[in-house]
Scaffold this active site. Structure first.
Site, mmCIF file in Angstrom:
data_model
loop_
_atom_site.group_PDB
_atom_site.id
_atom_site.type_symbol
_atom_site.label_atom_id
_atom_site.label_comp_id
_atom_site.label_asym_id
_atom_site.label_seq_id
_atom_site.Cartn_x
_atom_site.Cartn_y
_atom_site.Cartn_z
ATOM 1 N N HIS A 60 -24.280 -28.978 -45.834
ATOM 2 C CA HIS A 60 -23.460 -27.993 -46.650
ATOM 3 C C HIS A 60 -22.766 -28.521 -47.936
ATOM 4 C CE1 HIS A 60 -22.508 -24.722 -43.398
ATOM 5 N NE2 HIS A 60 -23.643 -24.927 -43.250
ATOM 6 N N TYR A 75 -12.815 -20.679 -44.537
ATOM 7 C CA TYR A 75 -11.423 -20.988 -44.258
ATOM 8 C C TYR A 75 -10.605 -20.105 -44.716
ATOM 9 C CZ TYR A 75 -12.679 -25.928 -42.996
ATOM 10 O OH TYR A 75 -13.012 -27.009 -42.375
ATOM 11 N N PRO A 130 -7.648 -29.529 -36.346
ATOM 12 C CA PRO A 130 -8.983 -29.584 -36.688
ATOM 13 C C PRO A 130 -9.169 -29.004 -38.020
ATOM 14 C CG PRO A 130 -8.670 -27.972 -34.865
ATOM 15 C CD PRO A 130 -7.230 -28.664 -35.012
ATOM 16 N N LYS A 175 -11.692 -33.490 -39.201
ATOM 17 C CA LYS A 175 -11.487 -35.001 -39.462
ATOM 18 C C LYS A 175 -11.748 -35.714 -37.851
ATOM 19 C CE LYS A 175 -11.755 -35.469 -43.700
ATOM 20 N NZ LYS A 175 -13.153 -35.258 -43.665
ATOM 21 N N TYR A 196 -12.733 -33.961 -47.920
ATOM 22 C CA TYR A 196 -13.361 -33.380 -46.809
ATOM 23 C C TYR A 196 -14.788 -34.040 -46.423
ATOM 24 C CZ TYR A 196 -14.691 -28.981 -43.953
ATOM 25 O OH TYR A 196 -15.237 -28.508 -43.148
#
Ligand SMILES: Cc1cc2nc3c(=O)[nH]c(=O)nc-3n(C[C@H](O)[C@H](O)[C@H](O)COP(=O)(O)OP(=O)(O)OC[C@H]3O[C@@H](n4cnc5c(N)ncnc54)[C@H](O)[C@@H]3O)c2cc1C
Length: 389
Positions: A72, A200, A292, A296, A384
């Site tokens: 991704h 998100y 979550p 991580k 990220y």
């Protein structure tokens, strides 16, 4: 029985450590409380940092993740119907890999089995003795028989509810915790993901996440109340609520289906210090928990494994204790940064029950800043995709 490193817990941390050490000729025994089917049935993480994929390659279990893992290059953040993308690859040079924790664990089980590694399931009443001496040992019950395992070191990879952390006397450890006033209701469904990348979503009704495991397996989450139970949510109630929280085009194109797993996870930030006591080393969820949101948990477990594996390798191969002596310090330096990121991203994306109008406006301003500011996006992307080990 004797081994060099006794590993408590056969989740991803314990299995990865065992497999890496095996590659260096270092003997381990893994003691797991649950059955293999139970461990493989736990639907958890799904986004892997480059560091974890590299460790899997080093451990000789990288073939499938490189073949079947989905790179991704970015992720989508939405507020209401507004969407913007954070381009990880453009901003950091690295993508993340979508590959389920169950698959990571499955690959590691297969490799341990092929190598003839000792991995015991169904062990009960595990106790660590003499961790603060040079002759530690572990005792446990298997098939009704009490057993004793002597070792050089103990790796406590037994998750948040394990016994390893609690073996360290309270006077020798400090715990830091933040409990969030909501949970995540997660649904796994055999349906194509609504979008090619994760979404998100910050919405007035609360957070939602559209995630995936593969082209026909989707993982969706919605923020829920702490006292909600999965059985309170029918599949149709879940899908209706998810649709209300994501942008309209995605809500309209969402393909729904029966849930094949539905569960609620509370959100918590937690760190224990130090991560070493004598010859006992804590690794992964045994030492820390993150909400979550930043993906991580598994990745931070992997960075602990990296530091511990290299410390033990240095000890056995070069007779050098520097790596194990500095394990706690090095692991914690990275742990706290991932704690910070996970806390920040959770704070940015959720509706807090006691959030004032002022705090809500600040949250929206921060999302707008992230949407429009390359430096903010770069900082987000660097965290990220994973900070360097
Ligand atoms: C519901 C849920 C959802 C999650 N979702 C995500 C996500 O989306 N993204 C993400 O990055 N992370 C997620 N995480 C976190 C991630 O799954 C963990 O960080 C990861 O599993 C840590 O691996 P571990 O091996 O350290 O611990 P665990 O996976 O917890 O493994 C510990 C093992 O030790 C065993 N054990 C426990 N006690 C004993 C004992 N006394 N004796 C012997 N064995 C014992 C357990 O059975 C278990 O197999 C989630 C966690 C949970 C609980």
């Amino acid at each position: 029985m004797r081994t060099q490193v006794a590993i408590i817990g056969g989740g991803p941390s314990g299995l990865l450590l065992s497999q890496l050490l095996h590659g260096r000729g270092i003997d381990t025994v893994v003691l797991e409380r649950q059955s293999r089917a139970h461990v493989l049935g736990r639907i958890r993480a799904g986004v892997l940092e480059r560091g974890l994929v590299d460790l899997m390659i080093e451990a000789g279990v990288g073939d499938r993740v490189q073949r079947e893992g989905i790179p991704h290059d970015g992720t989508v953040i939405s507020h209401g119907d507004e969407m913007f993308r954070i381009d990880f690859t453009a901003l950091t040079g690295q993508p993340v890999t979508v590959y389920g924790q169950t698959e990571v664990t499955r690959d590691l089980y297969a490799a341990r089995e092929a190598a003839g590694g000792t991995l015991m399931h169904g062990v009960e009443s595990v106790e660590i003795q003499g961790a603060d001496t040079d002759t530690p040992s572990v005792s446990y019950t298997l098939d009704g028989q009490r057993q004793h395992l002597s070792c050089d070191f103990v790796a406590g990879c037994d998750g948040f509810h394990g016994i390893s952390r609690k073996t360290i006397p309270e006077t020798a450890r400090r715990e830091f915790e933040k409990v969030y006033p909501f949970g995540w209701l997660g649904v796994l469904s055999e349906t194509p993901p609504v979008h090619e990348e994760l979404i998100y979503a910050n919405s007035e009704r609360g957070f939602a996440l559209c995630s995936m495991r593969n082209a026909n397996l989707s993982r969706y989450y919605i923020q829920c109340r702490l006292d909600d139970r999965p059985e309170d949510w029918s599949d149709s109630a879940f899908w209706d609520e998810l649709r209300r929280r994501i942008p309209k085009p995605q809500a309209e194109s969402l393909i729904t289906g029966p849930s094949i797993e539905k569960s609620i996870a509370p959100l918590r930030s937690f760190v224990t210090e130090p991560m070493r006591w004598g010859r006992l080393f804590l690794c992964g969820d045994a030492a820390h928990i993150v909400p979550p949101t930043g993906a991580k948990g598994l990745n931070t477990a992997a960075s602990d494994v990296h530091y511990l594996y290299n410390g033990l390798r240095q000890f056995y191969e070069d007779g050098d204790s520097e790596g194990i002596n500095r394990y706690s310090e090095k692991a914690l330096a990275r742990v706290w940064k991932t704690e910070r990121f996970s806390w920040w991203f959770s704070k940015l994306m959720h509706r807090f029950p006691d959030q004032s109008e002022f705090e809500h406006k600040i949250q929206l301003a921060e999302i707008d800043f992230l949407r429009s500011n390359t430096a903010a996006q770069t900082a987000m992307a660097q965290n990220y995709v994973g900070l360097p080990y």
